[in-house]
Write a protein that holds these residues in place. Structure first.
Motif, PDB file in Angstrom:
ATOM      1  N   ASP A  74      22.774  26.604  17.030  1.00  0.00           N
ATOM      2  CA  ASP A  74      23.751  25.831  17.873  1.00  0.00           C
ATOM      3  C   ASP A  74      24.974  26.728  18.341  1.00  0.00           C
ATOM      4  OD1 ASP A  74      22.612  23.202  17.487  1.00  0.00           O
ATOM      5  OD2 ASP A  74      23.422  23.346  15.183  1.00  0.00           O
ATOM      6  N   ASN A  75      25.314  27.684  17.339  1.00  0.00           N
ATOM      7  CA  ASN A  75      26.304  28.466  17.612  1.00  0.00           C
ATOM      8  C   ASN A  75      26.023  29.428  19.068  1.00  0.00           C
ATOM      9  OD1 ASN A  75      28.660  30.060  17.552  1.00  0.00           O
ATOM     10  ND2 ASN A  75      27.426  31.959  16.685  1.00  0.00           N
ATOM     11  N   LEU A  76      24.823  29.925  19.038  1.00  0.00           N
ATOM     12  CA  LEU A  76      24.427  30.549  20.254  1.00  0.00           C
ATOM     13  C   LEU A  76      24.218  29.547  21.519  1.00  0.00           C
ATOM     14  CD1 LEU A  76      21.913  33.271  18.724  1.00  0.00           C
ATOM     15  CD2 LEU A  76      24.261  33.785  19.539  1.00  0.00           C
ATOM     16  N   ARG A  77      23.939  28.460  21.116  1.00  0.00           N
ATOM     17  CA  ARG A  77      23.768  27.585  22.426  1.00  0.00           C
ATOM     18  C   ARG A  77      25.038  27.652  23.117  1.00  0.00           C
ATOM     19  NH1 ARG A  77      22.904  22.111  20.070  1.00  0.00           N
ATOM     20  NH2 ARG A  77      25.321  22.448  19.965  1.00  0.00           N
ATOM     21  N   VAL A  78      26.096  27.268  22.564  1.00  0.00           N
ATOM     22  CA  VAL A  78      27.412  27.319  23.184  1.00  0.00           C
ATOM     23  C   VAL A  78      27.828  28.634  23.637  1.00  0.00           C
ATOM     24  CG1 VAL A  78      29.847  26.774  22.705  1.00  0.00           C
ATOM     25  CG2 VAL A  78      27.949  25.382  21.615  1.00  0.00           C
ATOM     26  N   GLN A  79      27.500  29.685  22.872  1.00  0.00           N
ATOM     27  CA  GLN A  79      27.918  30.979  23.528  1.00  0.00           C
ATOM     28  C   GLN A  79      27.192  31.423  24.712  1.00  0.00           C
ATOM     29  OE1 GLN A  79      27.899  33.997  20.206  1.00  0.00           O
ATOM     30  NE2 GLN A  79      27.245  35.543  21.720  1.00  0.00           N
ATOM     31  N   TRP A  80      25.742  31.050  24.712  1.00  0.00           N
ATOM     32  CA  TRP A  80      25.141  31.161  25.945  1.00  0.00           C
ATOM     33  C   TRP A  80      25.706  30.426  27.090  1.00  0.00           C
ATOM     34  CZ3 TRP A  80      21.489  34.159  28.285  1.00  0.00           C
ATOM     35  CH2 TRP A  80      20.619  34.944  27.430  1.00  0.00           C
ATOM     36  N   ALA A  81      26.046  29.366  26.860  1.00  0.00           N
ATOM     37  CA  ALA A  81      26.662  28.384  28.052  1.00  0.00           C
ATOM     38  C   ALA A  81      28.316  28.959  28.453  1.00  0.00           C
ATOM     39  CB  ALA A  81      26.918  26.919  27.580  1.00  0.00           C
ATOM     40  N   ASP A  82      28.601  29.504  27.731  1.00  0.00           N
ATOM     41  CA  ASP A  82      30.297  30.050  27.892  1.00  0.00           C
ATOM     42  C   ASP A  82      29.981  31.600  28.691  1.00  0.00           C
ATOM     43  OD1 ASP A  82      31.404  28.294  26.484  1.00  0.00           O
ATOM     44  OD2 ASP A  82      31.797  29.440  24.606  1.00  0.00           O
ATOM     45  N   GLU A  83      29.025  32.016  28.276  1.00  0.00           N
ATOM     46  CA  GLU A  83      28.779  33.603  29.075  1.00  0.00           C
ATOM     47  C   GLU A  83      28.258  33.150  30.465  1.00  0.00           C
ATOM     48  OE1 GLU A  83      27.269  37.020  27.169  1.00  0.00           O
ATOM     49  OE2 GLU A  83      28.046  36.439  25.110  1.00  0.00           O
ATOM     50  N   PRO A 117      26.627  27.659  36.062  1.00  0.00           N
ATOM     51  CA  PRO A 117      26.894  26.637  35.064  1.00  0.00           C
ATOM     52  C   PRO A 117      25.662  26.132  34.322  1.00  0.00           C
ATOM     53  CG  PRO A 117      26.935  25.998  37.434  1.00  0.00           C
ATOM     54  CD  PRO A 117      26.888  27.434  37.437  1.00  0.00           C
ATOM     55  N   LEU A 118      25.683  26.297  32.999  1.00  0.00           N
ATOM     56  CA  LEU A 118      24.586  25.652  32.365  1.00  0.00           C
ATOM     57  C   LEU A 118      25.183  24.921  31.080  1.00  0.00           C
ATOM     58  CD1 LEU A 118      22.458  29.104  31.501  1.00  0.00           C
ATOM     59  CD2 LEU A 118      22.013  27.323  33.464  1.00  0.00           C
ATOM     60  N   TYR A 119      24.533  23.730  30.952  1.00  0.00           N
ATOM     61  CA  TYR A 119      25.185  22.526  30.100  1.00  0.00           C
ATOM     62  C   TYR A 119      24.444  22.771  28.599  1.00  0.00           C
ATOM     63  CZ  TYR A 119      26.332  18.196  28.314  1.00  0.00           C
ATOM     64  OH  TYR A 119      26.720  17.086  27.486  1.00  0.00           O
ATOM     65  N   PRO A 120      25.378  22.978  27.684  1.00  0.00           N
ATOM     66  CA  PRO A 120      24.831  22.941  26.172  1.00  0.00           C
ATOM     67  C   PRO A 120      24.438  21.695  25.841  1.00  0.00           C
ATOM     68  CG  PRO A 120      27.271  23.241  26.338  1.00  0.00           C
ATOM     69  CD  PRO A 120      26.742  23.287  27.749  1.00  0.00           C
ATOM     70  N   VAL A 121      23.120  21.312  25.765  1.00  0.00           N
ATOM     71  CA  VAL A 121      22.734  20.092  25.478  1.00  0.00           C
ATOM     72  C   VAL A 121      22.922  19.766  23.769  1.00  0.00           C
ATOM     73  CG1 VAL A 121      20.743  18.514  25.299  1.00  0.00           C
ATOM     74  CG2 VAL A 121      21.084  19.998  27.016  1.00  0.00           C
ATOM     75  N   ALA A 122      23.923  18.844  23.349  1.00  0.00           N
ATOM     76  CA  ALA A 122      24.073  18.542  21.811  1.00  0.00           C
ATOM     77  C   ALA A 122      22.764  17.814  21.439  1.00  0.00           C
ATOM     78  CB  ALA A 122      25.307  17.890  21.827  1.00  0.00           C
ATOM     79  N   PRO A 123      22.631  17.943  20.199  1.00  0.00           N
ATOM     80  CA  PRO A 123      21.696  17.327  19.569  1.00  0.00           C
ATOM     81  C   PRO A 123      21.629  15.690  19.693  1.00  0.00           C
ATOM     82  CG  PRO A 123      22.233  18.906  17.921  1.00  0.00           C
ATOM     83  CD  PRO A 123      23.273  18.829  19.145  1.00  0.00           C
ATOM     84  N   GLY A 124      20.470  14.921  20.250  1.00  0.00           N
ATOM     85  CA  GLY A 124      20.581  13.621  20.366  1.00  0.00           C
ATOM     86  C   GLY A 124      21.078  13.390  22.080  1.00  0.00           C
ATOM     87  N   GLY A 148      21.296  24.341  35.114  1.00  0.00           N
ATOM     88  CA  GLY A 148      20.283  24.266  33.966  1.00  0.00           C
ATOM     89  C   GLY A 148      21.161  24.069  32.698  1.00  0.00           C
ATOM     90  N   CYS A 149      20.215  24.183  31.663  1.00  0.00           N
ATOM     91  CA  CYS A 149      20.839  23.702  30.318  1.00  0.00           C
ATOM     92  C   CYS A 149      20.426  24.714  29.160  1.00  0.00           C
ATOM     93  CB  CYS A 149      20.063  22.302  29.766  1.00  0.00           C
ATOM     94  SG  CYS A 149      18.360  22.796  29.649  1.00  0.00           S
ATOM     95  N   VAL A 150      20.980  24.575  28.145  1.00  0.00           N
ATOM     96  CA  VAL A 150      20.807  25.653  27.014  1.00  0.00           C
ATOM     97  C   VAL A 150      20.492  24.562  25.951  1.00  0.00           C
ATOM     98  CG1 VAL A 150      21.676  27.479  25.706  1.00  0.00           C
ATOM     99  CG2 VAL A 150      22.469  27.141  27.920  1.00  0.00           C
TER     100      VAL A 150
END
Length: 648
Positions: free
Chosen positions: A134-143, A150-157, A169-171
């Motif tokens: 999860d940490n890297l999911r947000v980090q990828w979206a930020d970078e 613009p990539l959207y960090p998809v939260a669980p659920g 796209g998404c992460v």
């Protein structure tokens, strides 16, 4: 008063700078090669809008059509290895492409550049990233956002985030592809998609992850797989979209390893400091019978004693490490005291330099934090990786982010920062983990090799003197030395041509009894082992010369050469010896030449130019060709390069 040439707010090149750019280009457009005519443009290589400086080192001569064509859609600037990897990707013409690049080399930036390029070429319509946490999911979206993607960090659920409007796209994480997440990802790939699989070896963490990944991203147009270290096949958990050699080792399409990164000035050099010590423990599960005479009677002893550096069975290695890692025994307190002293030395040059302790278990990490509080007066943060607890992961990420931005001395982690977390100010590490796999070891090493501008320091990693860990250290340093030699040969050719668990642990009946204080065993630097005596002499010499003690290990080869030369002089006969016998002088010359090669590459990297341009600048500064330089001339060259490195 006119602005000085290096003022960053000055946008236009001066008349003299334009003349220098024109002459450097020989009157031709740097991009298309046509003659430069009236109205040609002096252009920034790194755009002014991205804080590119207005000077000849960041300038190029372009014809008007090329400069206008370049426009504002210029992609981010790449390092040399990243450009080569992009070329290799297109040359492969394959759906799957695996890049192995050492931590800190810039895998994320390379991947985002390639994604932008594929989008601009119209090969794909969207981008999807799969990350291990999860940490890297947000980090990828930020970078990605910082790079204009613009990539959207998809939260669980979140079932709507896989194809969210307004995003390219998404992460997601590998775990999110289990269940409905996989079908949602596959459904989003009705549009042509480029998929980036970060640290793809995690797809083999269990069989279901690999199967879910294969199903979810199989429709992708291209899949870019990333890793920090190649691995071997695990028959129980096959990893999709990668190829294997006949011996079961993953087949890499493009590799950029630690040695090459240091040679290019992309990563720091690291010193490995190994510490020995004695451990005592009991183990009722393994009764070793030995007769001990005490008061005339025989007894059965179940006590074990071993030194860390000794060859022993794996079971004994594990037990010995369990013992010395105990905070209540003497080994770990002495290790942490040594590490903090090292950090103090580094902070003389780099005031915000920090240290990281990798702990085996949570309760051990808390114990180390208490010890560091006693040593420094401040309790360091403790971060714990718990993939089953999302809130806990968010707390850990917050702690890491706060530490990254701060100036605190130490952070303690339970395998939380083994990969993917970027804290460039980390400079000293303590390896207090029982994990001995090359993959994990290199991931830990990767936390300390990231560079920052205007820093010339060696990172240091303290390890137990366990043979397997020592072997990993030697392999990394041998790889570095080999790459430095290759770099030197390439430059010479160019000149010739004109160019473990995060919980509380398993049930264990072993009882640690005691551990001695740590004893410095040896350091490993550039493939050579440096003894305690040599390091102490180097530290004294550094202090005498006014050089920070943090650079002491770099002086060892020079002191060895001087000692050998003195020994030759002391034992020589009165009859003069021929110069061919002066081997120490040659070794010193070779060492200086390697130092010049390395520093020249670092200056080139900082100036954003090719190494051959630095060679030309050295010639213009009055220095001879390196291949013909004497020891004294090499020393003068090194002094000039040191000044340039400080200015860059």
């Amino acid at each position: 008063m006119p602005e000085p040439p290096d003022t960053p707010t000055r946008r236009r090149f001066s008349t003299s700078e334009r003349a220098a750019l024109y002459l450097a280009a020989d009157g031709y457009c740097t991009r298309c090669g046509t003659d430069l005519e009236s109205g040609w443009h002096a252009d920034h290589v790194t755009p002014y809008s991205l804080d590119g400086p207005t000077d000849v080192l960041n300038g190029q001569a372009l014809c008007a059509p090329c400069n206008l064509k370049k426009g504002s859609k210029q992609l981010m600037q790449l390092r040399q290895w990243q450009r080569r990897a992009v070329d290799a990707f297109y040359a492969s013409d394959s759906e799957n492409f695996l890049v192995s690049a050492t931590p800190g080399a810039g895998k994320t930036k390379f991947s985002l550049y390639l994604a932008q390029d594929l989008l601009q070429r119209g090969i794909v319509d969207r981008v999807a990233v799969v990350a291990p946490s999860d940490n890297l999911r947000v980090q990828w979206a930020d970078e990605a956002s910082a790079a204009g993607l613009p990539l959207y960090p998809v939260a669980p659920g979140d079932s709507d985030g896989y194809n969210k409007a307004g995003y390219t796209g998404c992460v997601v994480t590998y775990q999110q592809l289990l269940g409905t997440g996989g079908s949602l990802m596959r459904h989003a790939m009705r549009r042509r998609t480029f998929v980036i699989l970060d640290e793809v070896h995690h797809a083999g963490d269990n069989k279901s992850w690999g199967e879910a990944l294969r199903t979810a991203v199989e429709p992708a147009v291209h899949r870019l797989c990333l890793t920090g270290t190649p691995w071997r096949r695990d028959a129980t958990s096959p990893i999709p979209f990668v190829r294997y050699d006949t011996d079961g080792t993953v087949a890499v399409d493009y590799a950029y390893e630690y040695g090459a990164a240091v040679a290019d000035g992309v990563c720091r050099r690291i010193e490995f400091h190994a510490y020995d010590g004695e451990a005592r423990w009991t183990d009722p599960a393994r009764v070793r019978r030995s007769t001990i005479e005490e008061n005339g009677k025989s007894h059965v002893s179940v006590e074990f004693t071993a030194k860390l550096g000794a060859n022993m069975p794996d079971e004994d290695v594990s037990a010995a490490l369990d013992t010395v890692y105990e905070p209540k025994y003497a080994w770990m307190p002495s290790i942490l005291a040594q590490a903090d002293a090292m950090l103090t030395e580094v902070r003389e040059d780099v005031p915000d330099a920090a240290g990281l302790v990798i702990a085996e278990r949570q309760w051990l990490a808390q114990g180390y934090a208490e010890l560091l509080q006693q040593i420094t007066g401040t309790r360091p943060p403790v971060v714990v990786s718990d993939p089953k607890a999302d809130p806990g992961s968010r707390i850990a990420k917050s702690q890491i982010d706060q530490f990254r931005r701060g100036t605190g001395r130490w952070i303690v982690a339970v395998k939380m920062i083994s990969e993917g977390v970027d804290i460039p100010r980390l400079a000293v590490g303590v390896y207090a983990s029982k994990t001995q796999t090359p993959l994990f070891y290199r991931q830990v090493v990767g936390r300390f090799v990231r560079t920052r501008p205007n820093e010339e320091i060696n990172a240091r990693l303290i390890i137990p003197a366990v043979p397997e860990l020592m072997r990993h250290a030697r392999e990394i340093e041998e790889e570095l030395r080999h790459q430095l030699e290759i770099a030197a040969e390439e430059d010479a050719k160019d000149r010739e041509e004109g160019g473990g668990s995060s919980g509380q642990g398993m049930l264990d009946f072993r009882t640690p009894l005691s551990a001695s204080e740590s004893v410095f065993d040896r350091a490993i630097l550039q493939g050579d082992e440096v003894s305690a005596e040599e390091l102490a002499s180097a530290q004294a010499k550094a202090q005498e010369l006014g050089i920070p003690r943090a650079y002491a290990a770099n002086l060892v080869p020079l002191l060895r050469a001087q000692a050998s030369q003195a020994q030759v002089v002391a034992t020589a006969q009165p009859v003069p010896q021929p110069r061919e016998a002066e081997i120490p002088h040659y070794r010193r010359e070779k060492m200086l030449r390697q130092a010049v090669e390395t520093l020249a590459r670092k200056v080139a990297y900082r100036r954003r130019v090719q190494p051959k341009d630095i060679n030309i600048d050295l010639l213009r500064a009055g220095h001879p060709k390196r291949s013909k330089a004497t020891v004294e001339e090499l020393e003068a060259m090194l002094k000039t390069l040191t000044g340039w490195a400080a200015e860059a």
